[in-house]
Design a protein around this motif. Structure first.
Motif, PDB file in Angstrom:
ATOM      1  N   VAL A  44     -31.104 -19.938   1.298  1.00  0.00           N
ATOM      2  CA  VAL A  44     -30.781 -19.518  -0.066  1.00  0.00           C
ATOM      3  C   VAL A  44     -31.459 -18.194  -0.393  1.00  0.00           C
ATOM      4  CG1 VAL A  44     -30.942 -20.120  -2.515  1.00  0.00           C
ATOM      5  CG2 VAL A  44     -30.411 -21.896  -0.831  1.00  0.00           C
ATOM      6  N   GLU A  45     -32.708 -18.039   0.017  1.00  0.00           N
ATOM      7  CA  GLU A  45     -33.438 -16.798  -0.259  1.00  0.00           C
ATOM      8  C   GLU A  45     -32.777 -15.612   0.432  1.00  0.00           C
ATOM      9  OE1 GLU A  45     -37.386 -17.744   1.005  1.00  0.00           O
ATOM     10  OE2 GLU A  45     -37.954 -18.628  -0.940  1.00  0.00           O
ATOM     11  N   ARG A  46     -32.381 -15.826   1.688  1.00  0.00           N
ATOM     12  CA  ARG A  46     -31.717 -14.734   2.420  1.00  0.00           C
ATOM     13  C   ARG A  46     -30.345 -14.448   1.823  1.00  0.00           C
ATOM     14  NH1 ARG A  46     -29.615 -11.045   3.972  1.00  0.00           N
ATOM     15  NH2 ARG A  46     -29.437 -10.128   6.070  1.00  0.00           N
ATOM     16  N   TYR A  47     -29.675 -15.468   1.331  1.00  0.00           N
ATOM     17  CA  TYR A  47     -28.380 -15.289   0.676  1.00  0.00           C
ATOM     18  C   TYR A  47     -28.543 -14.431  -0.575  1.00  0.00           C
ATOM     19  CZ  TYR A  47     -24.106 -16.632  -1.912  1.00  0.00           C
ATOM     20  OH  TYR A  47     -22.928 -16.629  -2.630  1.00  0.00           O
ATOM     21  N   GLN A  48     -29.587 -14.671  -1.347  1.00  0.00           N
ATOM     22  CA  GLN A  48     -29.816 -13.867  -2.548  1.00  0.00           C
ATOM     23  C   GLN A  48     -30.028 -12.399  -2.180  1.00  0.00           C
ATOM     24  OE1 GLN A  48     -32.424 -15.541  -5.524  1.00  0.00           O
ATOM     25  NE2 GLN A  48     -33.101 -13.525  -6.226  1.00  0.00           N
ATOM     26  N   GLN A  49     -30.743 -12.150  -1.102  1.00  0.00           N
ATOM     27  CA  GLN A  49     -30.939 -10.769  -0.648  1.00  0.00           C
ATOM     28  C   GLN A  49     -29.603 -10.123  -0.279  1.00  0.00           C
ATOM     29  OE1 GLN A  49     -33.745 -10.876   2.605  1.00  0.00           O
ATOM     30  NE2 GLN A  49     -35.244 -12.054   1.427  1.00  0.00           N
ATOM     31  N   TYR A  50     -28.744 -10.909   0.360  1.00  0.00           N
ATOM     32  CA  TYR A  50     -27.437 -10.391   0.760  1.00  0.00           C
ATOM     33  C   TYR A  50     -26.577 -10.083  -0.460  1.00  0.00           C
ATOM     34  CZ  TYR A  50     -22.660 -10.494   2.684  1.00  0.00           C
ATOM     35  OH  TYR A  50     -21.361 -10.204   3.016  1.00  0.00           O
ATOM     36  N   VAL A  51     -26.604 -10.968  -1.458  1.00  0.00           N
ATOM     37  CA  VAL A  51     -25.841 -10.728  -2.690  1.00  0.00           C
ATOM     38  C   VAL A  51     -26.289  -9.416  -3.323  1.00  0.00           C
ATOM     39  CG1 VAL A  51     -25.353 -11.559  -5.020  1.00  0.00           C
ATOM     40  CG2 VAL A  51     -25.440 -13.191  -3.116  1.00  0.00           C
ATOM     41  N   ALA A  52     -27.612  -9.237  -3.426  1.00  0.00           N
ATOM     42  CA  ALA A  52     -28.141  -8.009  -4.021  1.00  0.00           C
ATOM     43  C   ALA A  52     -27.753  -6.788  -3.184  1.00  0.00           C
ATOM     44  CB  ALA A  52     -29.659  -8.105  -4.145  1.00  0.00           C
ATOM     45  N   GLN A  53     -27.803  -6.920  -1.879  1.00  0.00           N
ATOM     46  CA  GLN A  53     -27.457  -5.817  -0.991  1.00  0.00           C
ATOM     47  C   GLN A  53     -26.015  -5.371  -1.191  1.00  0.00           C
ATOM     48  OE1 GLN A  53     -27.474  -6.832   3.177  1.00  0.00           O
ATOM     49  NE2 GLN A  53     -27.516  -4.695   3.852  1.00  0.00           N
TER      50      GLN A  53
ATOM     51  N   PRO B 105     -28.702  -4.663  -9.224  1.00  0.00           N
ATOM     52  CA  PRO B 105     -28.211  -5.706  -8.319  1.00  0.00           C
ATOM     53  C   PRO B 105     -29.212  -6.828  -8.073  1.00  0.00           C
ATOM     54  CG  PRO B 105     -28.728  -3.690  -7.111  1.00  0.00           C
ATOM     55  CD  PRO B 105     -28.788  -3.351  -8.557  1.00  0.00           C
ATOM     56  N   GLN B 106     -30.500  -6.531  -8.094  1.00  0.00           N
ATOM     57  CA  GLN B 106     -31.496  -7.576  -7.849  1.00  0.00           C
ATOM     58  C   GLN B 106     -31.461  -8.643  -8.941  1.00  0.00           C
ATOM     59  OE1 GLN B 106     -33.283  -7.846  -5.145  1.00  0.00           O
ATOM     60  NE2 GLN B 106     -32.916  -5.838  -4.208  1.00  0.00           N
ATOM     61  N   ALA B 107     -31.430  -8.218 -10.173  1.00  0.00           N
ATOM     62  CA  ALA B 107     -31.393  -9.168 -11.288  1.00  0.00           C
ATOM     63  C   ALA B 107     -30.084  -9.934 -11.295  1.00  0.00           C
ATOM     64  CB  ALA B 107     -31.576  -8.423 -12.614  1.00  0.00           C
ATOM     65  N   ALA B 108     -28.998  -9.234 -11.012  1.00  0.00           N
ATOM     66  CA  ALA B 108     -27.689  -9.891 -10.980  1.00  0.00           C
ATOM     67  C   ALA B 108     -27.648 -10.945  -9.885  1.00  0.00           C
ATOM     68  CB  ALA B 108     -26.591  -8.856 -10.769  1.00  0.00           C
ATOM     69  N   ALA B 109     -28.229 -10.646  -8.730  1.00  0.00           N
ATOM     70  CA  ALA B 109     -28.222 -11.594  -7.618  1.00  0.00           C
ATOM     71  C   ALA B 109     -28.988 -12.861  -7.966  1.00  0.00           C
ATOM     72  CB  ALA B 109     -28.819 -10.938  -6.372  1.00  0.00           C
ATOM     73  N   ALA B 110     -30.137 -12.696  -8.639  1.00  0.00           N
ATOM     74  CA  ALA B 110     -30.928 -13.867  -9.031  1.00  0.00           C
ATOM     75  C   ALA B 110     -30.132 -14.770  -9.969  1.00  0.00           C
ATOM     76  CB  ALA B 110     -32.227 -13.418  -9.696  1.00  0.00           C
TER      77      ALA B 110
ATOM     78  N   ALA C 177     -20.548 -10.047 -12.218  1.00  0.00           N
ATOM     79  CA  ALA C 177     -21.297  -9.712 -11.005  1.00  0.00           C
ATOM     80  C   ALA C 177     -20.916 -10.662  -9.865  1.00  0.00           C
ATOM     81  CB  ALA C 177     -22.797  -9.778 -11.282  1.00  0.00           C
ATOM     82  N   TRP C 178     -20.729 -11.944 -10.183  1.00  0.00           N
ATOM     83  CA  TRP C 178     -20.333 -12.927  -9.162  1.00  0.00           C
ATOM     84  C   TRP C 178     -18.968 -12.581  -8.575  1.00  0.00           C
ATOM     85  CZ3 TRP C 178     -16.286 -16.549  -8.885  1.00  0.00           C
ATOM     86  CH2 TRP C 178     -16.413 -17.529  -7.882  1.00  0.00           C
ATOM     87  N   GLU C 179     -18.021 -12.239  -9.443  1.00  0.00           N
ATOM     88  CA  GLU C 179     -16.684 -11.891  -8.965  1.00  0.00           C
ATOM     89  C   GLU C 179     -16.727 -10.596  -8.145  1.00  0.00           C
ATOM     90  OE1 GLU C 179     -13.144 -12.794  -7.990  1.00  0.00           O
ATOM     91  OE2 GLU C 179     -13.917 -14.001  -9.648  1.00  0.00           O
TER      92      GLU C 179
END
Length: 686
Positions: A206-215, A225-230, A313-315
């Motif tokens: 999950v933690e690595r997934y959050q990094q990928y979302v932000a990336q 992007p960091q806040a949106a990913a969280a 952001a999710w979409e």
């Protein structure tokens, strides 16, 4: 692009979906160029480890030397008999596709395939475009000013890029199999399975997934992007909490909930359903079959209470995640590093031509399959398969008639269902018409988008119309097979009909242990814990007496416990989900027993010859063990155990045999041997 709402296929191998297209090879003698590696009578004697007792570690006994000497290719997360066939097939398909020429007006499908492939292979043009194709498609997401706008984008994603909290699609009505119906199911998880969010041992994922979302959001030009990913991870975790488990989602009785669109709106008022259905092009539907009916209202409420910026952001992320493999190298690498390298342990990206072949197949799979069959599927293989299937049907009929635990009334219904089995071998009688599919030179993302829309429209317009019974759910070049409960049919694409599964020149015992077990597996799906709920016409109804159903369930639970008892080195606390994998496990057990009976029947009363010191039954079981030779990287094995209904190959090789009395006799397996099961502990179903 979300998958169809209802998958009514039970497949042989992992990765099977209605549109799965995985290429493979055949030859003039169903794989003559590969047959030599499987020995003079169809079995790889050199791959065995005879220092291991068969009853202590069957997989090692059959495949131990092969496993020691085989290295998983750097561009794969697992490797085995299926992957070998797919590799050979890719090379053959590449030769086909690279031989197609754009502008050939006499062969329009080949022209389209050539444009698809060449566009994908033009790395310079793709690098130059960089994020432009994504930016163009994110404009609508950035412009969304309301939840209605987001629901509209979710509806449009059914045939395009992006995602939805809900999956919808048109498929055969399980209670009226002659008509296409509208289905709705839970969705919304970028990691796929709820357990990855809710089980503490998957916190690193999950933690690595959050990094990928932000990336990806950052690469897409999204603000903060960091806040949106969280916030996205927090929202998806809530969705995961609302989701049914995989085991619950397999229950075909509980996932058939027919209601009007108005009733759905009343039960799940947090989501703008009218906007969604209009965007899907399915607003003309009168009713919808809702799968996880208690989860849908909860997910709708999450949609209603999540702030608009997070939904946008999710979409945006899900759109970028969809398109990334078709963009410039920086996007491709980001997607690969997370989806393939981190989650599945695959060290190296697949060569571009291999990805190009897969890209072309996703759009025009049957067009390529038509040429594939003409070159690589001899009529003799089809004739032999017809005979094998006939023998397997007779064998299952005999087992049903002689079942000591099943009553006469249920037996009569079971035999009627078996008599109505439809069998499809090799390739469809009628090929898909791709005339309406527009392919443009060099427009990689646009071509993928149009092909996705073409496929979606092909299914959408069938709502309420008669079911096409001749349709195939796989292309001929797919290394797999499936059972469709609503059509009550078993389907064997041409590609799987080669060594080690099937070789016309191999010993019959090995063929029955290989492709015979596969046929038996698919036939058994018609009588597994979920397939058994449809009758001979494919109608979802209870045709069992209560007493017989209870006896079946006792044995099914017993089988599930056997699979859950296995542990795996390097994966503490991760086990097979016995209930979620129940259908596949019952399929394997039934497949072995049915095919062994069919092999015995094929001998016509004569004693099987002994070859190289092995009896007929021994060669049969060796053939079964050989097709499940598989190696996994730990990450890929973890993903399989968490999200795939199939047990790992090394378990499929042995556990069905532990319940087969003939295996004990054939290899003198006795108490004290590590894989021995006492007769009272063996599962007796089919």
């Amino acid at each position: 692009m979300p998958a169809l709402a209802q998958d009514q296929h039970a497949c042989l191998d992992d990765g099977c979906t209605i549109q799965s297209i995985v290429p493979q090879d055949s030859g003039a003698r169903a794989g003559a160029d590969a047959a030599a590696s499987y020995g003079p009578w169809g079995f790889d004697l050199a791959g065995m480890d005879k220092s291991v007792k068969p009853g202590d570690d069957w997989f090692e006994y059959v495949n131990g030397t092969w496993a020691k000497n085989t290295k998983i290719p750097a561009d794969r997360s697992s490797y085995g008999a299926f992957a070998v066939l797919r590799d050979v097939s890719e090379a053959r398909l590449r030769k086909l596709i690279e031989g197609y020429r754009p502008g050939d007006t006499s062969q329009p499908d080949r022209t389209k395939i050539a444009m698809l492939y060449r566009g994908f292979m033009d790395e310079a043009a793709i690098e130059k475009a960089d994020a432009t194709p994504l930016t163009q498609r994110l404009a609508a997401v950035k412009a969304a000013a309301s939840r209605d706008d987001i629901a509209r984008l979710m509806g449009q994603s059914m045939g395009g890029f992006g995602a939805s909290f809900f999956g919808s699609g048109v498929s055969d009505d399980a209670k009226n199999p002659d008509v296409y119906a509208l289905y709705l199911r839970q969705s919304g998880l970028g990691l796929g399975d709820r357990d990855l969010y809710l089980d503490a041992k998957f916190k690193p994922q999950v933690e690595r997934y959050q990094q990928y979302v932000a990336q990806l959001l950052g690469m897409s030009g999204w603000a903060d992007p960091q806040a949106a990913a969280a916030k996205i991870i927090a929202m998806e975790t809530k969705i995961a909490q609302a989701h049914w488990t995989r085991a619950q989602s397999r229950d075909r009785d509980k996932t058939y909930n027919l209601m009007t669109l108005a009733e759905l709106q009343a039960q799940a008022p947090g989501f703008p359903w009218a906007t969604f259905w209009t965007a899907t092009g399915l607003s003309n539907a009168e009713k919808v079959i809702v799968a996880q009916n208690t989860a849908i209202p909860k997910i709708a409420e999450i949609f209603a209470t999540t702030d608009l910026d997070t939904l946008k952001a999710w979409e945006a992320f899900r759109t970028a995640d969809d398109i990334a493999p078709m963009l410039s190298k920086r996007f491709v690498d980001a997607n690969f590093d997370f989806r393939s390298k981190f989650l599945n342990g695959q060290p190296q990206q697949r060569e571009r031509w291999k990805r190009g072949v897969a890209f072309s197949e996703r759009a025009l799979g049957e067009a390529i399959g038509r040429d594939y069959v003409a070159l690589y599927f001899p009529p003799a293989s089809k004739a032999k398969m017809d005979a094998l299937v006939g023998n397997l049907r007779v064998a299952l009929g005999g087992r049903i008639k002689n079942l000591p635990w099943m009553g006469a009334a249920t037996k009569q219904e079971a035999l009627a269902k078996l008599a109505n089995f439809n069998v499809k071998i090799g390739y469809p009688d009628t090929w898909r018409d791709y005339t309406a599919l527009e392919i443009r030179p060099g427009d990689v993302v646009g071509n993928a988008e149009r092909s996705g829309r073409f496929e979606y429209e092909y299914r959408r317009v069938r709502l309420g119309k008669p079911v096409d019974k001749a349709e195939w759910g796989m292309t001929p070049q797919t290394v797999n097979a499936y059972y469709n409960s609503v059509k009550n049919e078993i389907v064997f694409p041409a590609a799987i009909l080669q060594p080690p599964f099937f070789d016309p020149k191999a010993d019959d015992a090995v063929n029955y242990g290989g492709i015979g077990g596969v046929i038996g597996h698919e036939i058994s799906h018609g009588f597994d814990d979920q397939g058994r709920k449809s009758d001979g016409k494919g109608v979802l109804r209870d045709w069992w007496t209560a007493e017989d159903a209870a006896k079946f369930e006792v044995q099914a639970v017993k089988l599930g416990a056997q699979y859950e008892a296995y542990s795996f080195d390097g994966l503490p606390g991760v086990h097979i989900n016995g209930r979620a994998s129940m259908g596949e496990n019952i399929g394997d057990l039934g497949g072995v027993l049915i095919s062994l009976d069919a092999y015995h029947n094929s001998l016509g009363g004569k004693k099987a010859p002994v070859i190289d010191g092995y009896t007929g039954d021994q060669r049969f079981f060796l053939g079964w063990g050989q097709v499940w030779r598989t190696l996994f990287r730990n990450e890929a094995l973890r993903q399989q155990l968490v999200s795939d209904p199939h047990s790992p190959g090394q378990i499929r090789a042995i556990n069905p045999l532990r319940n087969a009395d003939a295996w004990y006799k054939a290899f003198d397996v006795k108490p004290g041997d590590k894989q021995y099961l006492a007769p009272a502990d063996r599962v007796r179903i089919w």
